[in-house]
Design a protein around this motif. Structure first.
Motif, short mmCIF file in Angstrom:
data_model
loop_
_atom_site.label_atom_id
_atom_site.label_comp_id
_atom_site.label_asym_id
_atom_site.label_seq_id
_atom_site.Cartn_x
_atom_site.Cartn_y
_atom_site.Cartn_z
N ASP A 1 0.18 -1.37 0.39
CA ASP A 1 -0.02 0.33 0.41
C ASP A 1 0.75 1.26 -0.05
N GLU A 2 0.55 1.94 -0.56
CA GLU A 2 1.45 3.46 -0.52
C GLU A 2 0.30 4.19 0.44
N THR A 3 -0.68 4.46 0.30
CA THR A 3 -0.98 4.96 1.34
C THR A 3 -2.61 4.12 2.36
N TYR A 4 -2.69 4.34 3.46
CA TYR A 4 -3.12 4.35 4.84
C TYR A 4 -4.24 5.55 4.83
N LEU A 5 -5.15 4.58 5.48
CA LEU A 5 -5.92 5.05 5.89
C LEU A 5 -6.30 5.33 7.63
N LEU A 6 -6.38 6.96 8.53
CA LEU A 6 -6.47 6.65 9.49
C LEU A 6 -8.06 6.73 10.46
N VAL A 7 -8.44 5.68 10.92
CA VAL A 7 -9.24 5.85 11.45
C VAL A 7 -10.02 6.16 11.95
N GLU A 8 -9.77 6.34 13.47
CA GLU A 8 -10.52 6.72 14.31
C GLU A 8 -8.64 7.22 15.68
N TRP A 9 -8.98 8.73 16.22
CA TRP A 9 -8.34 8.51 17.34
C TRP A 9 -8.36 7.72 18.55
N LEU A 10 -7.77 6.91 19.52
CA LEU A 10 -8.40 6.72 20.61
C LEU A 10 -7.89 7.71 21.46
N CYS A 11 -7.48 8.77 21.72
CA CYS A 11 -6.89 9.64 22.92
C CYS A 11 -7.65 11.28 22.84
#
Length: 381
Positions: free
Chosen positions: A13-23
């Motif tokens: 993968d060239e890019t990922y997805l920041l799904v959510e912040w846990l903090c």
């Protein structure tokens, strides 16, 4: 201040997805504590804090990121964190925070020139999450910001659109099988030459194969039926053979009806008329392009060694005639001799025809072509 970068998660993968912040923003986190979830094409991974500190989100949730992009900042205490926020919000403050880090990215000269030329804002560059912005980084921002150029569009010709519909429907609805046999065509070509000389008609291997197919409905009735769905079929009244003709101005499949009742002379006249009209682009009437219940697909260029065409919707099978080529083989006395061969293929709807029957069907044609002198090519049976 410490930067939390995106780790290498998936080499594909060239890019990922920041799904959510846990903090939450401004929350004190401890070393090893999960702070965010990043998703690749294969899995979702928790990113952990690499040391204790106050968390600052550099990227929003649901945004794309790449390996080594900065996701977050960790500040060692409230004082440097508040100074950073003051500078970010334009409230003044020193140039450096408590641990000596300079606020905001640094642009190389070439990156700054490119950013100025395209009007890329400082905010967009800060959102890259990098301490040093290079020309390649700005170029990527420019590419994503600029609209795609208008491309020229040309509509496919009407005939090719019709072919596309048939091909798509075939792929969607028919589970195909395929089998091929090798045929020695020396005697068939000699027979065709004699018939052509006697009748003064253009007779070649395609005409012989069309006629051979016309003799087979009684022996192989399922190969000529029309599938109706719900495991039912409409029996055939005879062999109505469609023949593919493509002379460079589109693909046509005109039909020779009741082939079993026609002699080879009449078949050659019909096929010559079809080819002439295709070359002259005079077109075909609707009645000449419909009601086939089997197709002979000609791929008889010498460079084509095998052909497996698609079954037309409403048919059970299609015969593929490849080009004629020469090979060396042992004759009856064990001597090496040249011979002319072609490969005869059959693509079939596997719901109605099994592989063994498909082979027997091709062998029946092979037998006729390899012993043509035993047949009455002008007869109807």
């Amino acid at each position: 201040m410490h930067e939390v970068a995106v780790p290498r998660l998936n080499a594909n993968d060239e890019t990922y997805l920041l799904v959510e912040w846990l903090c939450a923003e401004g929350q004190w986190v401890r070393h090893g504590e999960p702070i965010a979830v990043v998703e690749t094409s294969k899995t979702a991974t928790e990113v952990t804090a690499e040391r204790d500190g106050i968390l600052h989100h550099v990227r929003p949730a649901r945004s794309e990121c790449r390996h080594n992009d900065v996701l977050a900042l960790l500040f060692p205490g409230p004082t440097p964190y508040e100074k950073f926020r003051a500078r970010r919000d334009g409230d003044g403050g020193d140039d450096e925070d408590g641990d000596g880090s300079v606020e905001g990215p640094v642009l190389t000269n070439s990156a700054r020139l490119l950013a100025d030329a395209h009007g890329v804002s400082a905010e967009r560059l800060r959102n890259l999450g990098k301490r040093v912005i290079k020309r390649a980084d700005v170029a990527r921002v420019v590419r994503t910001a600029e609209p795609e150029p208008e491309v020229e569009r040309r509509e496919l010709p009407r005939n090719q659109r019709a072919v596309a519909e048939v091909v798509s429907e075939s792929h969607r609805t028919i589970p195909p099988g395929f089998v091929a046999v090798k045929v020695n065509v020396d005697r068939a070509l000699a027979c065709a030459g004699r018939l052509a000389h006697r009748t003064r008609r253009l007779i070649g291997l395609p005409e012989l194969v069309v006629k051979a197919i016309g003799w087979l409905p009684a022996q192989f009735p399922l190969f000529f039926v029309t599938p109706l769905g719900d495991n039912t079929v409409r029996p055939a009244t005879g062999a109505h053979v469609g023949l593919t003709i493509d002379v460079g101005n589109g693909l046509f499949v005109p039909v020779v009806r009741e082939v079993g009742q026609l002699g080879i002379t009449r078949i050659s006249e019909i096929l010559l008329d079809y080819r002439t009209r295709a070359v002259q682009d005079r077109g075909f009437g609707p009645g000449e392009l419909s009601d086939a219940n089997i197709v002979l697909a000609l791929h008889n260029d010498p460079d084509v060694v095998l052909a497996g065409p698609l079954v037309h919707p409403g048919h059970v099978c299609v015969v593929g005639l490849a080009g004629i080529c020469q090979e060396l083989a042992l004759d009856d006395e064990g001597a090496v001799a040249p011979r002319k061969i072609c490969n005869l293929g059959l693509t079939y709807d596997h719901r109605l025809v099994n592989g063994g029957d498909a082979v027997r069907f091709l062998r029946a044609i092979k037998t006729m072509l390899e012993a043509p002198e035993e047949l009455d090519w002008e007869g109807d049976g």
